[in-house]
Design an enzyme around this catalytic site. Structure first.
Site, mmCIF file in Angstrom:
data_model
loop_
_atom_site.group_PDB
_atom_site.id
_atom_site.type_symbol
_atom_site.label_atom_id
_atom_site.label_comp_id
_atom_site.label_asym_id
_atom_site.label_seq_id
_atom_site.Cartn_x
_atom_site.Cartn_y
_atom_site.Cartn_z
ATOM 1 C CG HIS A 58 62.831 -39.180 117.836
ATOM 2 N ND1 HIS A 58 62.334 -37.923 117.640
ATOM 3 C CD2 HIS A 58 63.510 -39.127 119.004
ATOM 4 C CE1 HIS A 58 62.691 -37.145 118.655
ATOM 5 N NE2 HIS A 58 63.412 -37.853 119.495
ATOM 6 C CG HIS A 80 61.181 -35.858 113.078
ATOM 7 N ND1 HIS A 80 62.533 -36.035 112.897
ATOM 8 C CD2 HIS A 80 61.031 -35.028 114.125
ATOM 9 C CE1 HIS A 80 63.173 -35.334 113.806
ATOM 10 N NE2 HIS A 80 62.301 -34.722 114.566
ATOM 11 C CE LYS A 104 59.380 -30.042 119.217
ATOM 12 N NZ LYS A 104 60.443 -30.202 120.215
#
Ligand code: ARG
Length: 569
Positions: free
Chosen positions: A136, A133, A130
């Site tokens: 985080h 973004h 992932k």
């Protein structure tokens, strides 16, 4: 000690002197007031608060205490209408504070409070395949800052990126890769290419449901340690981490361990067995759970009906692994507030297993949500802000500002990186963790408001004063620092060590952010109202030393929240 605490001690001594044997039971420090006008003193003590305990009228108490106050180096006291007004010996306070700070200017605020103690910190903890973004960002920045704060206070810190690298989705990804993937493209496209494959898997699986079985079979192969499955899976991890590492490098973030969920897969068996041995497991619809009804929580799901373990089970195994490996005195989980229940359940289960330390050593350091210019972020609706893009834009925007304000600056690009990243970090750590954050560019990059660039700018200003001052031979004359503005700066410098400790105690980096902001503001006020390089050389020496102390403490404070400090901007 903070100056207020020192005055409180003077009062305590005076009470002992004037009223021997009487216990007032009062906390003098909390009763101290700051008079509206400094002509009435730096602090005032309302004596009526002691009337009851001493069975005496306030004016009489004030008179007796004044006679007993005896700390000429620190302050003198006057008694006015039942108040004891304290006037600091401002020259001494300036000398004392600056000498303390300048004895080891880079270490001011630090210490050995945590000597011999270990803290594990679980932060950032990104998910494999992932993109990183801005959801985080907070965990990464709070964790990074806490790590630096604990280090500064002498703790041994162990920073852990508890990777999200376990789950059936990885089987599906391998399946997709085997069918449609090209090695070079994954290598080149990184996480984006993996996502593309994953999306394709779901599209094709609508028509060909047998793909789901194939995906499951691949995951089973990962679980069983099959060489080919593991090779592809580990390569996915590498590619993801390579992308993440770019962000970590820009932010100056490091980890001691990347042991994530997959690392604990083979350690869940033992911990489930322990739950069973201790009679904590019950069966519920085929699953194995720990009943937590007594504690007003839903059951802790340890093993699913198909025998698979869960995120929670792996976290439980991780607690013990960390305890046995690092012998922590504290283990912090810097994870969004949404996982509050998960951690309350987890900690309760550890406690029920008979480990009393669960209660005071395990801590969920929760934080609120990030939205972006008024919009909440949602992966599903495509409103995602990737951290890489955010940081890139921050640097571009900072460069625009620099081009406007200081077009001839050397190494503009480098400064733009420091300022852009600093702006993002500062906005993230500006308020108490639990508050939601709404990120706006013009707010974050404003050089005048309470922003990262403002603090950096003040630091650069101090550096510039120091360059202009050159070498001053005269010894500082601290009587030049008796004005209110200089005193305000000095008080903030004096209390900085306590701010750092408070930040550590509460796991709240914003306390350091606030401290550096207050110091920057107070110094700028001083700078506008006083000429630093003017008059007697000994007076200049004192003002320059004040500037030097501010420069050092701002640098430390910025470092502790994770910001860099350009010397010119
Ligand atoms: N990977 C998880 C997420 O992104 C966070 C993991 C936090 N750490 C832990 N030990 N549970 O939501």
């Amino acid at each position: 000690m903070e100056i207020k605490g020192m005055i409180a001690q003077v009062i305590e001594e005076a009470v002992k002197q004037a009223f021997p044997g009487v216990e007032t039971g009062m906390n003098y420090e909390s009763l101290l007031e700051v008079p509206p006008d400094s002509k009435m003193g730096d602090f005032a003590f309302p004596c009526f608060r002691l009337s009851k305990a001493l069975r005496m009228g306030p004016p009489m108490i004030a008179q007796k205490l004044q006679a007993a106050v005896n700390a000429p180096d620190l302050c003198r006291a006057e008694n006015v209408n039942g108040y004891l007004n304290f006037f600091l010996n401002r020259e001494n306070f300036a000398r004392d504070t600056l000498q303390k700070v300048m004895a080891a200017p880079e270490k001011w605020g630090g210490g050995q409070d945590g000597q011999g103690k270990t803290v594990c910190m679980d932060y950032s903890s990104i998910n494999i395949a992932k993109r990183f973004h801005i959801g985080h960002l907070s965990t990464t920045m709070i964790g990074n800052s806490l790590r630096r704060i604990y280090d500064f206070l002498g703790w041994k810190t162990v920073s852990i990126n508890h990777l999200g690298d376990w789950g059936t989705q990885f089987g599906k990804m391998i399946c997709a890769y085997k069918r449609w993937g090209v090695k070079e493209e994954v290598e080149k496209g990184g996480v984006d290419e993996m996502t593309r494959l994953y999306v394709r898997f779901h599209e094709e699986a609508k028509e060909h449901p047998e793909l789901e079985d194939e995906g499951r079979a691949w995951f089973k192969r990962i679980e069983d340690g099959d060489a080919e499955a593991l090779e592809i899976f580990n390569w996915f991890k590498e590619v993801t981490l390579k992308d993440a590492m770019k962000v970590y490098d820009v932010l100056g973030v490091q980890f001691d361990s990347y042991a994530g969920e997959s690392f604990y897969h083979d350690k869940t068996g033992a911990v489930v067995q322990e739950l069973r041995d201790k009679g904590l497991l019950t069966e519920s619809e085929g699953a194995q759970v720990v009943d937590l009804e007594k504690y007003k929580m839903p059951p802790f799901l340890a093993v699913k009906s198909d025998g698979a373990t869960l995120y929670a089970t792996r976290d439980l195994a991780a607690v013990f692994y960390r305890k046995n490996t690092y012998h922590f005195d504290k283990c912090l989980y810097i994870v969004a507030y949404q996982q509050d229940l998960h951690f309350r359940q987890l900690f309760k289960v550890v406690e029920l297993m008979g480990y009393p330390w669960a209660k005071d050593q395990l801590e969920h350091v929760a934080f609120g949500m990030v939205s972006y210019e008024g919009q909440t972020l949602s992966t599903r609706e495509g409103r995602v802000i990737y951290l890489e893009d955010l940081l890139q834009r921050a640097q571009e925007k900072a460069l625009e500002v620099i081009n406007e304000k200081n077009p001839n600056l050397e190494n503009k690009e480098e400064v733009a990186r420091q300022v852009g990243v600093g702006a993002v970090v500062y906005s993230d750590l500006q308020n108490s963790r639990i508050k939601d954050i709404d990120f706006w560019w013009d707010r974050a990059l404003n050089f005048d408001g309470e922003t990262g660039p403002y603090v950096q700018y003040t630091f650069a200003r101090c550096c510039s004063v120091m360059r202009k001052a050159g070498e001053i031979k005269a010894a500082p004359d601290y009587s030049a620092l008796q004005d209110d503005e200089a005193q305000a700066v000095l008080r903030l410098l004096a209390r900085f060590p306590e701010d750092v400790r408070a930040a550590c105690r509460t796991n709240e980096p914003f306390m350091v952010t606030r401290a550096v902001t207050d110091i920057a503001k107070a110094y700028n006020k001083y700078y506008y109202e006083h000429r630093i390089l003017d008059g007697e050389e000994s007076a200049q020496a004192a003002r320059v030393q004040l500037t030097d102390a501010v420069r050092n403490v701002l640098k430390t404070g910025m470092y502790l929240i994770g910001m860099e400090a350009p010397e010119r901007m």
